[in-house]
Design an enzyme around this catalytic site. Structure first.
Site, PDB file in Angstrom:
ATOM      1  N   LYS A  81       0.823  -1.222   0.000  1.00 20.42           N
ATOM      2  CA  LYS A  81       0.000   0.000   0.000  1.00 20.42           C
ATOM      3  C   LYS A  81       0.852   1.265   0.000  1.00 20.42           C
ATOM      4  CE  LYS A  81      -0.907   0.346   4.980  1.00 20.42           C
ATOM      5  NZ  LYS A  81      -1.947   0.408   6.006  1.00 20.42           N
ATOM      6  N   ASP A  82       2.162   1.139   0.319  1.00 24.73           N
ATOM      7  CA  ASP A  82       3.051   2.308   0.293  1.00 24.73           C
ATOM      8  C   ASP A  82       3.619   2.608  -1.095  1.00 24.73           C
ATOM      9  OD1 ASP A  82       2.761   2.633   3.041  1.00 24.73           O
ATOM     10  OD2 ASP A  82       4.542   1.433   3.521  1.00 24.73           O
ATOM     11  N   ARG A 129      -8.551   8.234   4.611  1.00 31.72           N
ATOM     12  CA  ARG A 129      -9.485   7.188   4.176  1.00 31.72           C
ATOM     13  C   ARG A 129     -10.259   6.631   5.375  1.00 31.72           C
ATOM     14  NH1 ARG A 129      -8.974   1.961   5.116  1.00 31.72           N
ATOM     15  NH2 ARG A 129      -6.819   2.172   5.788  1.00 31.72           N
ATOM     16  N   ARG A 130      -9.536   6.339   6.447  1.00 37.19           N
ATOM     17  CA  ARG A 130     -10.215   5.807   7.644  1.00 37.19           C
ATOM     18  C   ARG A 130     -11.115   6.871   8.263  1.00 37.19           C
ATOM     19  NH1 ARG A 130      -4.602   3.111   9.546  1.00 37.19           N
ATOM     20  NH2 ARG A 130      -4.895   1.024   8.670  1.00 37.19           N
ATOM     21  N   ARG A 151       0.400   9.948  14.078  1.00 33.57           N
ATOM     22  CA  ARG A 151       1.432   9.251  13.317  1.00 33.57           C
ATOM     23  C   ARG A 151       2.122   8.281  14.259  1.00 33.57           C
ATOM     24  NH1 ARG A 151       4.812  11.080   9.225  1.00 33.57           N
ATOM     25  NH2 ARG A 151       5.602   8.971   9.374  1.00 33.57           N
ATOM     26  N   ARG A 157       1.039   4.152  18.554  1.00 31.84           N
ATOM     27  CA  ARG A 157      -0.411   4.331  18.368  1.00 31.84           C
ATOM     28  C   ARG A 157      -1.211   3.652  19.474  1.00 31.84           C
ATOM     29  NH1 ARG A 157      -1.531   4.842  11.950  1.00 31.84           N
ATOM     30  NH2 ARG A 157       0.488   5.693  11.389  1.00 31.84           N
ATOM     31  N   CYS A 244      -1.225   7.714  -2.320  1.00 31.81           N
ATOM     32  CA  CYS A 244      -1.562   6.760  -1.259  1.00 31.81           C
ATOM     33  C   CYS A 244      -2.009   7.430   0.032  1.00 31.81           C
ATOM     34  CB  CYS A 244      -0.461   5.729  -1.001  1.00 31.81           C
ATOM     35  SG  CYS A 244       1.205   6.244  -1.246  1.00 31.81           S
TER      36      CYS A 244
END
Length: 319
Positions: A81-82, A129-130, A151, A157, A244
């Protein structure tokens, strides 16, 4: 091929090292050669800015690719995805191994699920997106949550929840699975609540295009179904001209009739970060039998989404 050690370029994070370690073991088995991990720091690892601010596209990838092209490493492992959607001519995407769980997960205090978060709960994520989908879900179900940009690696997190600074964070299931921390998940978010990032849960194994023999060996790690799915998802992202860090979710899954896989369904979503507007569509077609078939599936769905106003929801479109 010689018996010299192959050098595998990887990011330094605990997660990157874990996923590169799995690939290294598989490459050792295939080639009979030792594989040595070479840790490389990328711009995305050292920048404290939000991904959307630093451009998102390629910030975790460029340093690894530069090391490949300079011959400092033989191959590199990325989180798919990166990767920017355009593949450079001088590098080969030699393998896309079988995908991990593509879903997003909630790690919340007191074992809470998304639907049971109390009013005013603060939910951390670095992903537009989330944010778009969590806020849309909250809006539709009368939940009062605030999405907070964060981040950092998994420890950082999850630490926000443990310290009480946030009520919950949203992470990728694949990352927690790969480092053996799935027991901290309080809810696996269904894909009809939060559609994952294009390519989420998949890895990309890349080498220089000139290394034909190495590319052929690495290709043994390739999973054709995963490759077809992520190619369709990334084609959708590319056709939306989104990077992305854009608020785009996509997931292609294979539909089986009994034991026979005969169709692929591709779902896509684009939304404003506050969740007030979403364009969410899906299409189903025969399982792609070629790279071009998979690309076409993604482009067609993107065209439908653009016709429904998707471009206006993405803010600045990537150039």
């Amino acid at each position: 091929m010689t018996t010299d050690a192959l050098k595998l370029g990887t990011r330094r994070s605990k997660l990157a090292m874990a996923q590169s370690g799995h690939v290294a073991e598989a490459v050792r088995r295939i080639t009979g050669r030792p594989v040595e991990l070479v840790e490389i720091t990328t711009y995305g690892d050292v920048s404290r800015e939000q991904l959307a601010q630093i451009g998102g596209t390629g910030v975790f990838v460029t340093a690894l690719r530069d090391a490949l092209l300079r011959g400092e490493v033989d191959f590199a492992v990325h989180s798919l995805k990166d990767l920017p959607t355009a593949q450079p001519d001088d590098l080969t995407l030699a393998a896309v191994p079988r995908r991990e769980d593509p879903r997003d997960v909630l790690v919340a205090r007191d074992g809470l699920t998304l639907a049971r978060l109390p009013a005013g709960s603060r939910v951390g994520t670095g992903s537009p997106r989330r944010m778009a989908q969590l806020n849309a879900y909250a809006r539709a179900h009368g939940l009062d949550i605030e999405t907070v940009p964060i981040r950092g690696n998994i420890d950082t997190r999850v630490g926000y929840v443990r310290s009480g600074e946030l009520d919950a964070v949203v992470l990728a299931a694949a990352g927690l699975n790969r480092i053996g921390r799935t027991d901290e998940v309080t809810e696996f978010l269904p894909v009809d609540v939060v559609l994952p990032a294009p390519g989420q849960g998949a890895l990309a194994v890349e080498c220089a295009a000139t290394r034909v023999e190495l590319a052929a060996a690495l290709a043994e790690l390739d999973d054709p179904h995963t490759r077809a799915a992520v190619t369709a998802e990334r084609s959708l992202l590319a056709a939306l001209e989104a990077g992305c860090s854009a608020p785009v979710g996509a997931l292609a899954d294979l539909l089986a009739d009994g034991q026979v896989v005969n169709e692929m369904r591709l779902r896509g979503v684009v939304g404003t970060p506050d969740g007030s507007e979403l364009v969410q569509l899906s299409t189903t077609g025969p399982v792609p039998t070629s790279h071009n078939d998979a690309i076409t599936l993604g482009r067609e769905l993107a065209d439908e989404m653009l016709a429904k106003g998707a471009a206006g929801l993405m803010g600045e479109r990537a150039q």
